[in-house]
Design an enzyme around this catalytic site. Structure first.
Site, PDB file in Angstrom:
ATOM      1  N   GLU A 184       0.932  -1.254   0.065  1.00  0.00           N
ATOM      2  CA  GLU A 184       0.038   0.063  -0.199  1.00  0.00           C
ATOM      3  C   GLU A 184       0.980   1.211  -0.112  1.00  0.00           C
ATOM      4  O   GLU A 184       0.458   2.243  -0.680  1.00  0.00           O
ATOM      5  CB  GLU A 184      -0.868  -0.117   1.124  1.00  0.00           C
ATOM      6  CG  GLU A 184      -1.960  -1.100   1.213  1.00  0.00           C
ATOM      7  CD  GLU A 184      -2.972  -1.101   2.226  1.00  0.00           C
ATOM      8  OE1 GLU A 184      -2.336  -1.585   3.491  1.00  0.00           O
ATOM      9  OE2 GLU A 184      -4.083  -0.941   2.081  1.00  0.00           O
ATOM     10  N   GLU A 187      -4.104  -9.374   3.853  1.00  0.00           N
ATOM     11  CA  GLU A 187      -4.908  -8.862   4.979  1.00  0.00           C
ATOM     12  C   GLU A 187      -6.310  -9.916   5.213  1.00  0.00           C
ATOM     13  O   GLU A 187      -6.364 -10.299   6.299  1.00  0.00           O
ATOM     14  CB  GLU A 187      -5.557  -7.652   5.087  1.00  0.00           C
ATOM     15  CG  GLU A 187      -4.516  -6.691   5.120  1.00  0.00           C
ATOM     16  CD  GLU A 187      -3.652  -6.094   3.735  1.00  0.00           C
ATOM     17  OE1 GLU A 187      -3.579  -7.037   3.036  1.00  0.00           O
ATOM     18  OE2 GLU A 187      -2.691  -5.295   4.012  1.00  0.00           O
TER      19      GLU A 187
END
Ligand SMILES: NC(=O)c1ccc[n+]([C@@H]2O[C@H](COP(=O)([O-])OP(=O)(O)OC[C@H]3O[C@@H](n4cnc5c(N)ncnc54)[C@H](O)[C@@H]3O)[C@@H](O)[C@H]2O)c1
Length: 694
Positions: free
Chosen positions: A105, A125
């Site tokens: 990210e 995640e």
């Protein structure tokens, strides 16, 4: 310092240096923001490169900060990414080895990205029941397209950088030195004067987005039935596709805050940390020197020995496999060969690999061939006399320092160790059947097992990809000792009014992979029978329902005899409820003067699960398991306990120990209630509002 700042050819190089994988802990995040500001204020700097030192670009969140205030302290990852993306001077992320989770990210917030080949790119995640919470669900689809982003985010599986080379994720693949390539790119884009692209502004290819999203939903309908996170991942991507970046980002945040509190995510995170914790043994420091294990011996080529041997050769370790006679040896080898041939047929191995694995196994009838082995695993008949013979022989021929392991399920490891003059070198390695498939390995620590032996076996377990949990010596160790109480309850409930199919259905609906009766039919009902016969002698006050003995007296040993708790048609594993068995059960209740009653599914689940909890609590009290999370790991990796419930002890924590104790006291009042005296640890935690897991 978690971050270094240097200047090279007018380019600021911000190096993440937080071993082992440059986790984005607070000081790393702080250092990046500081670096970006320093570059902004330095007129001599035209561009910025973000790069990772050591083994990774960044593995994402710093797991040592999980559940600590630092995890959410400013600058958060969102703030860091804002600073990177908002920098007037172009930022180039230089990616090698690992860019996962928050690490990816962060890179997605940069204006340009250059990657080495072979880097693992992932947003994993979802595996912790979460979704990427710092823009990943919004920026990744804009970089790699909706289809690839859905695949990556919903599965969490890493993709190699070169497979993404022709997407907007990477501006360049670095052929030589990564930093050189990044600095060159940074210099070039700085000279171009901008504007520098931001993924948030990039138009998304909408072609067939609806279809892709629908097929992603269809794809997880079954597998993610109990997991909210994959659904939220798709929802968040869809939001960004339909309503744009800002709304998508806000929605992603909302989903993250929702998911982080779900019991499923808590359970998955518990499992993740429990597995790591299981490999740490309180009184065996992590720097304990380990013994070199290069050559393996396996004694016994039966059901377990064959599977155990395969584990080692699959990891490239040569195995000498010993049997008592040529027939048994040939049979054992033929089973292994059939397995590898089947794997090759399915395309899981090349024929060459299958051949290579067979070549790593040296069959023998001669103990002298075990003389050079570094570790010898015994998997002979479960009989103390036979074990004695084998361990006395091993003691004579094994080289000094060799580790001698037993795969016994029920025998006293301390007695086995005492058959040798080197009890410190003896340890239990309790594999589960089929040993080449099942993840769980109980490492049984004898009274005298040396610390370096334990450390060695725990490390070796990782190499053969097992989840190792240490157990003290007791009958059944952690897993089987608990399952015995669970099976006892299942049998009591038959006697009181339930039938096998109802019990299996109820506990399978709770999430167990297989109910107790289907499981017993698979394992062989004669195994439980043998254990009960032993119990009747050793522990006459531990009462069992006789209903399972009746079944065995009928010769119904399970799948292997075509009949057990269920009927099986020839060649089929499908369990069909059996009228004969149901009649036998009802008649048995009658003989015992038991008035059968309707037992609700809730009671079935509660009695089965809480019987595990109560025995687990005793196992903790006795120090057989060092921590509750070890028990949870045993049940998640070896007994099909539903992952989204985090294991029996975690589940008890979720229920609340006061509720657990109250239920136990209620069952203590019912027939067969003597099994329900709450363990002292349960009563203590109920009184103090405590938890098994902290
Ligand atoms: N079957 C399971 O599910 C399971 C699970 C965990 C542990 N175990 C344990 O593993 C061990 C082996 O069980 P199994 O199911 O593989 O049994 P098995 O009967 O399939 O195999 C035992 C093998 O040992 C050989 N053997 C017997 N005496 C020997 C000797 N003196 N030297 C060399 N070989 C000898 C036999 O020929 C046979 O091939 C037992 O201790 C058992 O409790 C079994």
């Amino acid at each position: 310092m978690a971050v270094h700042y240097t200047i090279r050819d007018g380019v600021a190089v911000i190096t993440l240096d937080n071993p082992p994988v440059n986790g984005l802990g607070h000081s790393t995040r702080f250092g990046i923001v500081e670096g970006i500001e320093r570059a902004r204020d330095d007129a001599g700097v035209g561009a910025v490169v973000l790069i990772g030192a050591g083994k990774a670009f960044s593995g994402g969140a710093d797991i040592t900060e999980f559940n600590t205030p630092k995890a959410t302290q400013e600058p958060t990852l969102a703030t860091v990414i804002k600073a990177v993306e908002g920098s007037d001077k172009p930022v180039v992320a230089a990616i090698h080895a690992i860019a996962m989770g928050g690490g990816l990210e962060l890179a997605l917030g940069a204006h340009y990205r250059v990657a080495s080949r072979g880097a693992q790119i992932a947003l994993p995640e979802v595996k912790l029941g979460l979704l990427p919470g710092a823009g990943g669900t919004q920026r990744l689809p804009r970089a790699v397209g909706v289809r690839t982003a859905l695949n990556m985010i919903v599965s969490g599986t890493p993709v190699l950088s070169e497979r993404l080379a022709d997407t907007a994720l990477f501006d360049e693949m670095a052929e030589g030195d990564l930093l050189d390539a990044a600095v060159r790119l940074a210099t070039r884009v700085a000279a171009s004067g901008g504007p520098h692209p931001k993924l948030r502004d990039r138009e998304m290819d909408q072609t067939n987005a609806d279809g892709l999203i629908q097929s992603a939903r269809d794809g997880i309908a079954v597998s993610a039935k109990h997991f909210p996170a994959p659904h939220k991942c798709i929802d968040a991507i869809e939001k960004g596709v339909k309503e744009g970046f800002e709304r998508g980002l806000a929605f992603e945040r909302e989903c993250f805050l929702f998911l982080v509190q779900t019991p499923e995510s808590r359970a998955l995170r518990h499992a993740f940390f429990s597995e790591r914790a299981a490999s740490k043994i309180a009184d065996v420091p992590s720097n304990t020197p380990v013994r070199t294990i290069a050559r393996i011996g396996v004694v016994g080529a039966g059901t377990m020995g064959g599977g155990i041997a395969m584990n080692f050769v699959n990891a490239g370790l040569p195995v000498v496999l010993l049997e008592t006679n040529q027939d048994a040896l040939d049979r054992g080898l033929a089973t292994i060969r059939r397995h590898y041939e089947a794997q090759a047929k399915k395309g899981k191995l090349t024929p060459e690999q299958a051949g290579e694995r067979m070549r790593l196994i040296q069959p023998t009838l001669d103990y002298a061939d075990l003389a050079q082995a570094d570790l010898i695993v015994e998997a002979v008949f479960e009989d103390l006399g036979v074990k004695e013979q084998v361990f006395r022989r091993l003691d004579e021929i094994a080289r000094p320092g060799a580790i001698l392991a037993s795969n016994t399920s029920t025998l006293d490891l301390n007695k086995i160790a005492a058959f040798t003059r080197r009890p410190g070198d003896v340890v239990g390695m309790h594999f589960f059947s089929p040993a080449n498939v099942m993840k769980l390995l109980e490492v049984v620590r004898g009274e005298q097992t040396a610390k370096d032996v334990l450390a060695t076996v725990m490390q070796l377990a990782k190499k053969i990809r097992k989840t190792a949990v240490v157990s003290g010596v007791c009958d059944g160790f952690i897993g089987n000792r608990m399952i015995e109480q669970y099976l006892r309850q299942a049998l009591f409930m038959l006697e009181e009014g339930a039938l096998p199919a109802q019990i299996d259905r109820a506990i399978e609906a709770f999430g167990f992979a297989m109910g107790p009766f289907r499981m017993s039919d698979l394992a062989g009902n004669d195994i439980g029978w043998a254990i009960r016969k032993r119990r009747y002698v050793e522990q006459p006050d531990m009462r069992y329902s006789g209903v399972a003995d009746k079944l065995c007296e009928m010769g119904r040993f399970g799948q292997k005899t075509g009949a057990g708790w269920y009927d099986y048609e020839a060649g089929s594993r499908e369990a069909k409820p059996s009228q004969t068995v149901d009649d036998m059960i009802v008649a048995y209740s009658g003989e015992r003067g038991v008035e059968r009653r309707q037992i609700g599914d809730d009671e079935i689940v509660e009695r089965l699960v809480l019987s595990l909890v109560n025995e687990g609590a005793k196992i903790l009290e006795e120090g057989i398991a060092a921590k509750a999370s070890d028990i949870d790991m045993v049940y998640l990796s070896g007994y099909g306990f539903p992952l989204w419930r985090g294991g029996p002890m975690f589940h008890a924590d979720t229920l609340g120990l006061a509720n657990v104790e109250r239920a136990m006291r209620k069952y203590a009042q019912q027939p067969n209630g003597e099994a329900w005296q709450p363990a002292a640890r349960v009563a203590e935690l109920a009184a103090s509002n405590g938890r098994f897991n902290h």
